[in-house]
Design a protein around this motif. Structure first.
Motif, PDB file in Angstrom:
ATOM      1  N   CYS A  45     -23.143  19.337 -43.737  1.00 37.97           N
ATOM      2  CA  CYS A  45     -23.813  19.867 -42.645  1.00 37.97           C
ATOM      3  C   CYS A  45     -22.667  20.009 -41.485  1.00 37.97           C
ATOM      4  N   LEU A  46     -21.725  19.209 -41.464  1.00 38.84           N
ATOM      5  CA  LEU A  46     -20.863  19.148 -40.439  1.00 38.84           C
ATOM      6  C   LEU A  46     -19.471  19.678 -41.028  1.00 38.84           C
ATOM      7  N   GLN A  47     -19.476  20.391 -42.107  1.00 36.21           N
ATOM      8  CA  GLN A  47     -18.352  21.115 -42.789  1.00 36.21           C
ATOM      9  C   GLN A  47     -17.111  20.116 -42.955  1.00 36.21           C
ATOM     10  N   ASP A 110     -22.448   8.283 -37.930  1.00 32.34           N
ATOM     11  CA  ASP A 110     -22.823   9.261 -38.907  1.00 32.34           C
ATOM     12  C   ASP A 110     -24.376   9.393 -38.552  1.00 32.34           C
ATOM     13  N   PHE A 111     -24.933  10.506 -38.531  1.00 33.88           N
ATOM     14  CA  PHE A 111     -26.263  10.415 -38.429  1.00 33.88           C
ATOM     15  C   PHE A 111     -26.989  11.833 -39.145  1.00 33.88           C
ATOM     16  N   TYR A 112     -27.774  11.440 -40.042  1.00 35.88           N
ATOM     17  CA  TYR A 112     -28.591  12.619 -40.724  1.00 35.88           C
ATOM     18  C   TYR A 112     -29.772  12.401 -41.370  1.00 35.88           C
ATOM     19  N   ARG A 119     -36.588  17.728 -37.713  1.00 37.43           N
ATOM     20  CA  ARG A 119     -37.721  17.877 -36.548  1.00 37.43           C
ATOM     21  C   ARG A 119     -39.097  17.393 -36.701  1.00 37.43           C
ATOM     22  N   GLN A 120     -39.282  16.145 -37.287  1.00 38.74           N
ATOM     23  CA  GLN A 120     -40.590  15.586 -37.629  1.00 38.74           C
ATOM     24  C   GLN A 120     -40.667  14.364 -37.159  1.00 38.74           C
ATOM     25  N   GLY A 121     -39.603  13.888 -36.258  1.00 40.77           N
ATOM     26  CA  GLY A 121     -39.716  12.611 -35.409  1.00 40.77           C
ATOM     27  C   GLY A 121     -38.820  11.513 -36.390  1.00 40.77           C
ATOM     28  N   VAL A 122     -38.211  11.751 -37.563  1.00 36.80           N
ATOM     29  CA  VAL A 122     -37.681  10.856 -38.094  1.00 36.80           C
ATOM     30  C   VAL A 122     -36.382  10.357 -37.613  1.00 36.80           C
ATOM     31  N   GLY A 123     -35.509  11.289 -37.151  1.00 35.55           N
ATOM     32  CA  GLY A 123     -34.310  10.509 -36.208  1.00 35.55           C
ATOM     33  C   GLY A 123     -34.448  10.009 -35.111  1.00 35.55           C
ATOM     34  N   LEU A 143     -21.053   8.528 -29.105  1.00 31.05           N
ATOM     35  CA  LEU A 143     -21.180   9.462 -30.213  1.00 31.05           C
ATOM     36  C   LEU A 143     -19.726   9.846 -30.662  1.00 31.05           C
ATOM     37  N   ASP A 144     -19.599   9.797 -31.938  1.00 31.01           N
ATOM     38  CA  ASP A 144     -18.316  10.153 -32.496  1.00 31.01           C
ATOM     39  C   ASP A 144     -18.425  11.486 -33.036  1.00 31.01           C
ATOM     40  N   ASN A 145     -17.753  12.274 -32.200  1.00 31.39           N
ATOM     41  CA  ASN A 145     -17.634  13.681 -32.614  1.00 31.39           C
ATOM     42  C   ASN A 145     -18.834  14.317 -32.728  1.00 31.39           C
ATOM     43  N   VAL A 148     -23.732  19.693 -31.768  1.00 30.95           N
ATOM     44  CA  VAL A 148     -24.481  20.293 -30.637  1.00 30.95           C
ATOM     45  C   VAL A 148     -25.894  19.997 -31.008  1.00 30.95           C
ATOM     46  N   THR A 149     -26.316  19.793 -32.180  1.00 33.82           N
ATOM     47  CA  THR A 149     -27.685  19.397 -32.390  1.00 33.82           C
ATOM     48  C   THR A 149     -27.936  17.947 -31.877  1.00 33.82           C
ATOM     49  N   LEU A 150     -26.849  17.067 -32.141  1.00 30.57           N
ATOM     50  CA  LEU A 150     -26.988  15.638 -31.665  1.00 30.57           C
ATOM     51  C   LEU A 150     -26.982  15.632 -30.343  1.00 30.57           C
ATOM     52  N   LEU A 151     -26.336  16.435 -29.403  1.00 27.54           N
ATOM     53  CA  LEU A 151     -26.221  16.323 -27.931  1.00 27.54           C
ATOM     54  C   LEU A 151     -27.506  16.918 -27.480  1.00 27.54           C
ATOM     55  N   GLY A 152     -28.005  17.787 -28.180  1.00 29.44           N
ATOM     56  CA  GLY A 152     -29.456  18.310 -27.760  1.00 29.44           C
ATOM     57  C   GLY A 152     -30.570  17.312 -27.894  1.00 29.44           C
ATOM     58  N   PHE A 153     -30.448  16.668 -29.147  1.00 32.14           N
ATOM     59  CA  PHE A 153     -31.317  15.648 -29.388  1.00 32.14           C
ATOM     60  C   PHE A 153     -31.266  14.490 -28.346  1.00 32.14           C
ATOM     61  N   MET A 154     -30.274  14.079 -28.049  1.00 33.27           N
ATOM     62  CA  MET A 154     -29.910  12.895 -26.925  1.00 33.27           C
ATOM     63  C   MET A 154     -30.597  13.339 -25.589  1.00 33.27           C
TER      64      MET A 154
HETATM   65  C1  LIG Z   1     -22.047  11.199 -34.498  1.00 40.64           C
HETATM   66  C2  LIG Z   1     -22.543  12.285 -35.453  1.00 40.64           C
HETATM   67  O1  LIG Z   1     -23.501  11.768 -36.634  1.00 40.64           O
HETATM   68  S1  LIG Z   1     -22.912  13.996 -35.163  1.00 40.64           S
HETATM   69  C3  LIG Z   1     -23.846  14.650 -36.432  1.00 40.64           C
HETATM   70  C4  LIG Z   1     -25.217  14.555 -36.039  1.00 40.64           C
HETATM   71  N1  LIG Z   1     -25.981  15.260 -37.296  1.00 40.64           N
HETATM   72  C5  LIG Z   1     -26.206  16.503 -37.436  1.00 40.64           C
HETATM   73  O2  LIG Z   1     -26.082  17.384 -36.558  1.00 40.64           O
HETATM   74  C6  LIG Z   1     -26.687  16.816 -38.886  1.00 40.64           C
HETATM   75  C7  LIG Z   1     -28.084  17.982 -38.706  1.00 40.64           C
HETATM   76  N2  LIG Z   1     -29.164  17.355 -38.064  1.00 40.64           N
HETATM   77  C8  LIG Z   1     -29.888  16.411 -38.463  1.00 40.64           C
HETATM   78  O3  LIG Z   1     -29.576  15.825 -39.391  1.00 40.64           O
HETATM   79  C9  LIG Z   1     -30.976  16.152 -37.475  1.00 40.64           C
HETATM   80  O4  LIG Z   1     -31.418  17.138 -37.004  1.00 40.64           O
HETATM   81  C10 LIG Z   1     -30.810  14.887 -36.436  1.00 40.64           C
HETATM   82  C11 LIG Z   1     -30.180  13.680 -37.188  1.00 40.64           C
HETATM   83  C12 LIG Z   1     -29.668  15.348 -35.412  1.00 40.64           C
HETATM   84  C13 LIG Z   1     -32.214  14.605 -35.894  1.00 40.64           C
HETATM   85  O5  LIG Z   1     -33.124  14.176 -36.485  1.00 40.64           O
HETATM   86  P1  LIG Z   1     -34.464  14.775 -36.566  1.00 40.64           P
HETATM   87  O6  LIG Z   1     -35.258  13.814 -37.526  1.00 40.64           O
HETATM   88  O7  LIG Z   1     -34.277  16.232 -36.870  1.00 40.64           O
HETATM   89  O8  LIG Z   1     -34.819  14.506 -34.986  1.00 40.64           O
HETATM   90  P2  LIG Z   1     -36.333  14.366 -34.418  1.00 40.64           P
HETATM   91  O9  LIG Z   1     -37.348  15.062 -35.354  1.00 40.64           O
HETATM   92  O10 LIG Z   1     -36.651  12.952 -34.054  1.00 40.64           O
HETATM   93  O11 LIG Z   1     -36.057  15.305 -32.947  1.00 40.64           O
HETATM   94  C14 LIG Z   1     -36.072  16.656 -33.158  1.00 40.64           C
HETATM   95  C15 LIG Z   1     -34.868  16.862 -32.091  1.00 40.64           C
HETATM   96  O12 LIG Z   1     -33.559  17.022 -32.399  1.00 40.64           O
HETATM   97  C16 LIG Z   1     -33.149  18.328 -31.829  1.00 40.64           C
HETATM   98  N3  LIG Z   1     -32.860  19.146 -33.035  1.00 40.64           N
HETATM   99  C17 LIG Z   1     -33.080  18.869 -34.413  1.00 40.64           C
HETATM  100  N4  LIG Z   1     -32.809  19.944 -35.199  1.00 40.64           N
HETATM  101  C18 LIG Z   1     -32.495  21.027 -34.314  1.00 40.64           C
HETATM  102  C19 LIG Z   1     -31.905  22.162 -34.606  1.00 40.64           C
HETATM  103  N5  LIG Z   1     -31.876  22.886 -35.886  1.00 40.64           N
HETATM  104  N6  LIG Z   1     -31.865  22.939 -33.543  1.00 40.64           N
HETATM  105  C20 LIG Z   1     -31.730  22.364 -32.080  1.00 40.64           C
HETATM  106  N7  LIG Z   1     -32.165  21.176 -32.064  1.00 40.64           N
HETATM  107  C21 LIG Z   1     -32.608  20.314 -33.086  1.00 40.64           C
HETATM  108  C22 LIG Z   1     -33.928  18.741 -30.823  1.00 40.64           C
HETATM  109  O13 LIG Z   1     -33.802  18.253 -29.798  1.00 40.64           O
HETATM  110  C23 LIG Z   1     -35.356  18.324 -31.504  1.00 40.64           C
HETATM  111  O14 LIG Z   1     -36.406  18.196 -30.654  1.00 40.64           O
HETATM  112  P3  LIG Z   1     -37.635  19.471 -30.824  1.00 40.64           P
HETATM  113  O15 LIG Z   1     -37.838  19.481 -32.206  1.00 40.64           O
HETATM  114  O16 LIG Z   1     -38.806  18.861 -30.163  1.00 40.64           O
HETATM  115  O17 LIG Z   1     -36.952  20.783 -30.332  1.00 40.64           O
END
Ligand SMILES: CC(=O)SCCNC(=O)CCNC(=O)[C@H](O)C(C)(C)COP(=O)(O)OP(=O)(O)OC[C@H]1O[C@@H](n2cnc3c(N)ncnc32)[C@H](O)[C@@H]1OP(=O)(O)O
Length: 262
Positions: A45-47, A110-112, A119-123, A143-145, A148-154
């Motif tokens: 996912c992170l290439q 690392d977070f995945y 997007r079902q609340g697991v993260g 947050l290590d590197n 954008v998804t993680l920044l949006g999540f936080m």
């Molecule tokens: C330090 C590092 O590890 S950096 C790498 C972080 N990992 C990734 O980017 C891998 C791909 N993404 C993922 O694995 C997951 O989306 C995670 C781990 C970031 C979040 O886990 P999820 O189970 O999806 O989170 P959860 O369901 O609790 O919250 C979802 C929120 O995450 C963000 N999000 C998740 N997926 C996306 C997406 N595809 N596009 C934009 N925002 C997203 C949004 O804020 C979203 O809230 P919303 O659904 O209300 O818009």
């Protein structure tokens, strides 16, 4: 990530904290393979060419894995849903005013969450559990590197929307520095075991002040930023492109040059 077995006797609850000792004690190749496979998806996912997380690496580290999984009663299979790997690292940080801080910080390394379950609340469940176990607040996390998804999540889940990028590609939040700022003009005392450097660090032509970070972090080993752990750069075009630091720089430039994403 599916395992054709009932992992309840091995893993216990559906949210589980696996420190290196616990992972070693699992002694179950099926679980090791499933965790490694999930971590490969994270890397994909992170290439990244090499996964940041494997059970073997975890056993020999001081990082902790928080794992979400569930047992499907109907299909009699266990599914690994997602994980967060965290560790405490000594970091040197700058705030927006270029004051320096150093200390040990809880880092998300690392977070995945599996693509079928995102997007079902697991993260959020995983990080909430991790914060409670680590006795930490979201603003104390580095947050290590981050993607954008993680920044949006936080931002969306924890209201952390003032990221401060570090030149090590860690991101911390402004609230971390706010929590350390002087109260009534009195600087907070450093944590046990830390000492203030004799001279302030010099950056470029200017001088910076040094402050203490109560819960602090350092660079990522894979990027060669960990102390005494130099890593030769991969100079091939593929190497440069898949280099996490390169990606982070591109992401940072993109984020800083565009309108807020959230
Ligand atoms: C330090 C590092 O590890 S950096 C790498 C972080 N990992 C990734 O980017 C891998 C791909 N993404 C993922 O694995 C997951 O989306 C995670 C781990 C970031 C979040 O886990 P999820 O189970 O999806 O989170 P959860 O369901 O609790 O919250 C979802 C929120 O995450 C963000 N999000 C998740 N997926 C996306 C997406 N595809 N596009 C934009 N925002 C997203 C949004 O804020 C979203 O809230 P919303 O659904 O209300 O818009």
């Amino acid at each position: 990530m599916q395992v054709n077995a009932d992992l309840r006797p091995i893993l216990g609850p559906q949210l589980v904290r696996l420190d290196p000792m616990r992972i070693k004690q699992l002694q179950d190749p099926q679980v090791y393979d499933a965790i490694d496979s999930l971590a490969k998806l994270s890397a994909h996912c992170l290439q990244l060419r090499t996964p940041l997380t494997t059970c073997e690496k975890l056993i020999n580290s001081d990082s902790t894995l928080y794992l979400s999984w569930k047992y499907d009663e109907e299909e009699k299979v266990s599914r690994l849903l997602g994980f967060a790997k965290v560790g405490r690292k000594k970091l040197f940080l700058y705030d927006a005013q270029m004051q320096t801080y150093e200390g040990e910080v809880l880092c998300l390394l690392d977070f995945y969450v599996h693509f079928s379950t995102q997007r079902q609340g697991v993260g959020k469940q995983i990080l909430d559990y991790m914060f409670s176990q680590e006795h930490a607040e979201p603003y104390q996390l580095a947050l290590d590197n981050p993607s954008v998804t993680l920044l949006g999540f936080m931002s969306q889940k924890y209201g952390m929307n003032r990221p401060v990028w570090q030149n090590t590609n860690f991101v911390v939040f402004d609230e971390l520095f706010q929590s350390l700022s002087a109260e009534n003009g009195v600087e907070k005392s450093p944590p046990d075991g830390w000492r203030r450097p004799m001279t302030p660090r010099r950056l470029g032509t200017g001088m910076t002040d040094t402050r203490w970070l109560q819960h602090a972090v350092s660079g990522h080993q894979s990027k060669g930023n960990a102390m005494a752990a130099p890593v030769d750069a991969d100079m091939t075009p593929q190497g440069a492109l898949s280099n996490r630091a390169h990606q982070a720089k591109a992401r940072k430039a993109h984020i800083l040059s565009s309108k807020p994403l959230w």
